[in-house]
Scaffold this motif. Structure first.
Motif, PDB file in Angstrom:
ATOM      1  N   LEU A  72       1.188  12.959  -0.793  1.00 38.14           N
ATOM      2  CA  LEU A  72       2.050  13.542   0.233  1.00 38.14           C
ATOM      3  C   LEU A  72       3.288  12.672   0.451  1.00 38.14           C
ATOM      4  N   LEU A  73       3.091  11.367   0.492  1.00 41.34           N
ATOM      5  CA  LEU A  73       4.222  10.451   0.628  1.00 41.34           C
ATOM      6  C   LEU A  73       5.198  10.623  -0.530  1.00 41.34           C
ATOM      7  N   GLN A  74       4.669  10.680  -1.730  1.00 40.95           N
ATOM      8  CA  GLN A  74       5.521  10.784  -2.907  1.00 40.95           C
ATOM      9  C   GLN A  74       6.274  12.107  -2.946  1.00 40.95           C
ATOM     10  N   SER A  75       5.616  13.183  -2.572  1.00 38.25           N
ATOM     11  CA  SER A  75       6.267  14.499  -2.620  1.00 38.25           C
ATOM     12  C   SER A  75       7.373  14.627  -1.587  1.00 38.25           C
ATOM     13  N   ASN A  76       7.353  13.750  -0.579  1.00 41.87           N
ATOM     14  CA  ASN A  76       8.392  13.770   0.437  1.00 41.87           C
ATOM     15  C   ASN A  76       9.370  12.606   0.303  1.00 41.87           C
ATOM     16  N   ALA A  77       9.305  11.918  -0.837  1.00 47.28           N
ATOM     17  CA  ALA A  77      10.232  10.817  -1.159  1.00 47.28           C
ATOM     18  C   ALA A  77      10.217   9.726  -0.096  1.00 47.28           C
ATOM     19  N   ILE A  78       9.033   9.460   0.458  1.00 47.06           N
ATOM     20  CA  ILE A  78       8.877   8.366   1.427  1.00 47.06           C
ATOM     21  C   ILE A  78       8.547   7.102   0.640  1.00 47.06           C
ATOM     22  N   THR A  79       9.401   6.094   0.769  1.00 48.03           N
ATOM     23  CA  THR A  79       9.304   4.931  -0.115  1.00 48.03           C
ATOM     24  C   THR A  79       8.862   3.655   0.586  1.00 48.03           C
ATOM     25  N   ALA A  80       8.521   3.759   1.889  1.00 46.36           N
ATOM     26  CA  ALA A  80       8.065   2.579   2.630  1.00 46.36           C
ATOM     27  C   ALA A  80       6.971   3.007   3.600  1.00 46.36           C
ATOM     28  N   VAL A  81       5.910   2.214   3.670  1.00 40.05           N
ATOM     29  CA  VAL A  81       4.738   2.568   4.485  1.00 40.05           C
ATOM     30  C   VAL A  81       4.235   1.341   5.224  1.00 40.05           C
ATOM     31  N   ARG A  82       3.790   1.565   6.456  1.00 39.47           N
ATOM     32  CA  ARG A  82       3.111   0.513   7.199  1.00 39.47           C
ATOM     33  C   ARG A  82       1.623   0.829   7.264  1.00 39.47           C
ATOM     34  N   LEU A  83       0.817  -0.149   6.877  1.00 39.09           N
ATOM     35  CA  LEU A  83      -0.636  -0.067   7.022  1.00 39.09           C
ATOM     36  C   LEU A  83      -1.056  -1.008   8.141  1.00 39.09           C
ATOM     37  N   PHE A  84      -1.916  -0.539   9.040  1.00 37.68           N
ATOM     38  CA  PHE A  84      -2.303  -1.357  10.183  1.00 37.68           C
ATOM     39  C   PHE A  84      -3.434  -2.330   9.863  1.00 37.68           C
ATOM     40  N   SER A  85      -3.920  -2.268   8.640  1.00 32.37           N
ATOM     41  CA  SER A  85      -4.882  -3.255   8.141  1.00 32.37           C
ATOM     42  C   SER A  85      -4.854  -3.170   6.620  1.00 32.37           C
ATOM     43  N   PRO A  86      -5.282  -4.224   5.928  1.00 33.30           N
ATOM     44  CA  PRO A  86      -5.296  -4.179   4.463  1.00 33.30           C
ATOM     45  C   PRO A  86      -6.477  -3.366   3.955  1.00 33.30           C
ATOM     46  N   ASP A  87      -6.471  -2.081   4.253  1.00 33.37           N
ATOM     47  CA  ASP A  87      -7.573  -1.191   3.881  1.00 33.37           C
ATOM     48  C   ASP A  87      -7.668  -1.078   2.354  1.00 33.37           C
ATOM     49  N   PRO A  88      -8.819  -1.396   1.777  1.00 36.61           N
ATOM     50  CA  PRO A  88      -8.922  -1.416   0.303  1.00 36.61           C
ATOM     51  C   PRO A  88      -8.614  -0.075  -0.341  1.00 36.61           C
ATOM     52  N   ASP A  89      -9.132   1.031   0.218  1.00 37.56           N
ATOM     53  CA  ASP A  89      -8.898   2.339  -0.395  1.00 37.56           C
ATOM     54  C   ASP A  89      -7.418   2.702  -0.356  1.00 37.56           C
ATOM     55  N   ALA A  90      -6.762   2.400   0.762  1.00 39.90           N
ATOM     56  CA  ALA A  90      -5.338   2.710   0.873  1.00 39.90           C
ATOM     57  C   ALA A  90      -4.527   1.852  -0.094  1.00 39.90           C
ATOM     58  N   LEU A  91      -4.848   0.563  -0.186  1.00 41.00           N
ATOM     59  CA  LEU A  91      -4.111  -0.321  -1.083  1.00 41.00           C
ATOM     60  C   LEU A  91      -4.284   0.114  -2.540  1.00 41.00           C
ATOM     61  N   ARG A  92      -5.499   0.464  -2.922  1.00 43.01           N
ATOM     62  CA  ARG A  92      -5.734   0.915  -4.302  1.00 43.01           C
ATOM     63  C   ARG A  92      -4.941   2.180  -4.604  1.00 43.01           C
ATOM     64  N   SER A  93      -4.902   3.113  -3.656  1.00 38.61           N
ATOM     65  CA  SER A  93      -4.197   4.373  -3.878  1.00 38.61           C
ATOM     66  C   SER A  93      -2.691   4.171  -3.945  1.00 38.61           C
ATOM     67  N   LEU A  94      -2.177   3.207  -3.213  1.00 37.86           N
ATOM     68  CA  LEU A  94      -0.743   2.934  -3.206  1.00 37.86           C
ATOM     69  C   LEU A  94      -0.306   2.081  -4.396  1.00 37.86           C
TER      70      LEU A  94
END
Length: 345
Positions: free
Chosen positions: A50-72
């Motif tokens: 979803l981020l990529q399809s909307n050309a969003i190039t910067a993201v804030r994560l509120f913790s170093p979540d492993p699943d989110a980091l792997r996906s990014l």
């Protein structure tokens, strides 16, 4: 002819600026906060698509979540990653080697350091979790030494996101000053930012300022729609966003710190939960924020100096505590459909 000539002069002046200053800063990026305090969110891989399809190039994560980091990982999306408040005592009381091991095992083993732009050491510690305040700067110092060991101290900047209410006075902006009760932490914190050339991060919500002070702040002033200009030391203010950012700049200068950039680590407008929370108002507020960021508008005190902003947030979070507003800041529904029309570039 009267219309064309000013335009010609303007373009000529702009061309001369680029000749004289070829390294003028590019537009500040617009990012989004990816909060996950909910039980109905799509998997991180879907969120990243979803981020990529909307050309969003910067993201804030509120913790170093492993699943989110792997996906990014590998997407090229730059990250602001928070270190949870409760980890600060162990980082502060241990050695830089411990911080190095923590960074490598928790973040860099899951995603390349080249995608990490900022690390926020805690979130709203000074007001929300004051117990952790004494551990803030020592944690940052150990983490900075760890980044130096890895040769990453220039590419990854350390800061800590604070609520705008760390200001005891914000009006007019030139009277901006920090809460004197926070001075023992604020001063060494600002010194660290100066030494490491890092930004002050602030969570800034004109929405909450408005609903808490409707007799003094107009809805139009909060939404960038005011037709009135409030002058302060010959600078004109038309919205609360600019006024608050500049109040922080003045507050830093009052303590002897000039030139520290400001990054808005959170801002947004809710679509529901109470008065003036609507998709229409959210579209107006966030749309104006985006236009100002990508246009490098800056603020009256720092015109043309783009302010990096992370909109809050990607999705509604149905398990958020607090008032009903807190659960309704999502720019997108969990189905990926925009809650209102907004363009990120």
């Amino acid at each position: 002819m009267e219309v064309v000539q000013p335009l010609f002069l303007s373009l000529t002046s702009l061309f001369c600026l680029f000749i004289l200053f070829p390294h003028l800063p590019a537009a500040a990026p617009i990012g989004i906060c990816y909060g996950r305090v909910a039980n109905n969110l799509p998997p991180p891989s879907t969120a990243v698509a979803l981020l990529q399809s909307n050309a969003i190039t910067a993201v804030r994560l509120f913790s170093p979540d492993p699943d989110a980091l792997r996906s990014l990982s590998g997407t090229g999306i730059s990250l602001l990653v928070d270190i949870p408040n409760e980890l600060l005592p162990s980082l502060a009381n241990s050695t830089p080697a411990f911080s190095l091991q923590w960074l490598q095992s928790t973040i860099f083993s899951l995603i390349s350091p080249t995608q990490i732009k900022y690390i926020s050491v805690g979130n709203e510690i000074l007001l929300k979790d004051p117990y952790y305040s004494p551990f803030l700067v020592p944690s940052m110092e150990n983490l900075h030494k760890a980044l130096q060991t890895l040769g990453l101290e220039n590419s990854i900047k350390l800061s800590s996101a604070h609520a705008a209410s760390i200001l005891s006075n914000s009006y007019p902006p030139s009277a901006g000053s920090f809460d004197p009760n926070l001075g023992s932490i604020i001063i060494p914190f600002l010194q660290f930012l100066t030494t490491t050339k890092s930004p002050l991060m602030v969570n800034l919500y004109p929405f909450f300022s408005y609903i808490n002070n409707p007799d003094y702040i107009s809805l139009d002033y909060a939404l960038f729609r005011s037709r009135n200009v409030e002058f302060d030391q010959n600078l004109g203010y038309e919205n609360l966003f600019d006024a608050t950012v500049d109040a922080l700049v003045y507050a830093m200068e009052r303590e002897g710190f000039e030139g520290i950039p400001v990054v808005v680590a959170e801002t947004g407008w809710p679509t529901g939960g109470g008065a003036e929370a609507s998709g229409g108002n959210a579209a107006v507020y966030n749309g104006n924020v985006v236009r100002r960021v990508v246009g490098n508008v800056g603020t009256p005190k720092r015109p043309g100096v783009g302010v990096e902003v992370y909109l809050f947030g990607l999705f509604d979070e149905n398990e958020k505590e607090g008032e009903g507003y807190e659960r309704h800041f999502g720019v997108f529904g969990v189905d990926g459909v925009k809650a209102y029309e907004i363009d990120f570039h």
